[in-house]
Design an enzyme around this catalytic site. Structure first.
Site: not given
Ligand code: TRP
Length: 353
Positions: A204, A116, A207
């Site tokens: 990966k 992040k 979503k």
């Protein structure tokens, strides 16, 4: 004396529809462990979802839909304790207590936090407000509380969560060292949880990567998604290392590699080997590979979609078992928190008298 059953715990964030990465990386293992008769606790990590919240989301709706999908995949709320993290608010108190033995430097090296952080430094235009919250830094402490509160022995997670489980082990050890043996230290995570790459060949399936094949996709959607997969014949090396020891993937375009992995998971061995042969002989076969795979995917999805739409598997059913399972897990959790309070010498059981 009956042997104590091993306690298994794992959580999934409420991210909406579940995809093949979730299934083969986690849910399938959850169901297997449940069927082996272990004492399983599975929960929807809605507190954790708040740590990366950028806009308002309907977690409740997403939680209900996810749980209906869990049930459709074979998780059984009568066999496993399936609950929602926020229905166990004493987790928050344990997080606070564990925070007292958690080193900040350690948290700053956490993967979620670092990811992040690097995304934030990538675009320093400040448009996002301030996503680096105290809650995000504390992500692993909250996760440690989830694990330790039910006295878990084993925490099945994918490789991306391994570091967090190791942090939980570390926090428990520190606590025990400082305040006396109180917390059960879980076992290290076994390696090689399956990680499915995305339909675009990215390492990966996720979503937010927009590259998923979903468990509730209908045949039309499945075919469309699979047909859309790039099968360039350029011999680009596979970007991900195979972590399935029994499966040999030659150097092929990454997204083609994804199709082969899916075929390996869903089709009988001879079908898979046949297509492997076609690849080696460099035949023209991509069209057939795609329609064949799409059929296996749709066949796999069909009973899940059917059970998802079963009128008995409705919101009310989910809410009922959430309520009931929260009642089942609460005494265990309160016992852990009380033991920690006592060990630390606070809030000494006035309410018990
Ligand atoms: N952090 C996990 C994830 O993003 C979800 C999670 C929260 C979890 N608490 C947990 C997993 C405790 C295992 C144990 O996938």
């Amino acid at each position: 004396m009956s042997e104590k059953r091993e306690i298994i715990l794992s959580g999934i964030r409420p991210t909406g529809r579940l995809h093949y990465g979730n299934y083969f990386g986690a849910i399938k293992t959850f169901v297997d462990l449940q069927e082996q008769g272990k004492s399983c606790y599975y929960f929807i990590a809605d507190y954790h979802a708040l740590t990366t919240l950028t806009e308002r989301e309907d977690f409740f709706r997403q939680t209900l839909d996810m749980l209906r999908t869990y049930v459709a995949c074979g998780l059984d709320p009568a066999k496993s304790v399936i609950y929602r993290q926020s229905d166990l608010p004493c987790t928050a108190e344990l997080t606070l207590l564990l925070g007292m033995v958690t080193n900040i430097g350690h948290l700053e090296r956490g993967t979620t936090y670092k990811d992040k952080m690097s995304k934030l430094t990538d675009r320093r235009d400040g448009t996002e407000g301030n996503p680096l919250s105290y809650g995000l830094l504390g992500y692993p402490v909250l996760m440690a509380a989830d694990i330790l509160i039910v006295k878990a022995d084993i925490v099945p997670v994918g490789d991306d969560q391994r570091q967090h489980v190791e942090m939980a082990m570390d926090i428990a050890q520190k606590f025990n060292h400082r305040f006396g043996e109180t917390l059960k230290v879980p076992a290290p995570v076994a390696r090689n949880a399956l990680r499915l790459p995305g339909l675009d060949g990215a390492a990966k399936m996720g979503k937010s990567e927009h590259n998923t094949l979903d468990l509730l996709d209908d045949p039309k959607t499945v075919l469309k998604k699979i047909k859309g997969v790039q099968t360039s014949t350029d011999p680009a090396p596979l970007s991900v290392e195979s972590n399935e020891p029994d499966m040999v993937i030659p150097e092929m375009a990454p997204s083609l590699g994804t199709l082969y992995r899916l075929l390996h998971l869903l089709a009988p061995e001879d079908v898979y080997l046949d297509f492997m042969g076609k690849y080696r002989r460099q035949e023209k076969f991509y069209g057939l590979l795609k329609t064949t795979l799409a059929e296996y995917v749709s066949k796999f999805n069909e009973p899940i979609i059917e059970r998802y739409n079963d009128p008995a598997n409705n919101d009310e059913f989910v809410m009922d078992f959430l309520r009931e399972n929260a009642r089942k897990v609460t005494p265990v959790a309160l016992e852990t928190v009380e033991a920690c309070r006592q060990a630390m010498g606070i809030g000494h059981s006035l309410h018990r008298a």
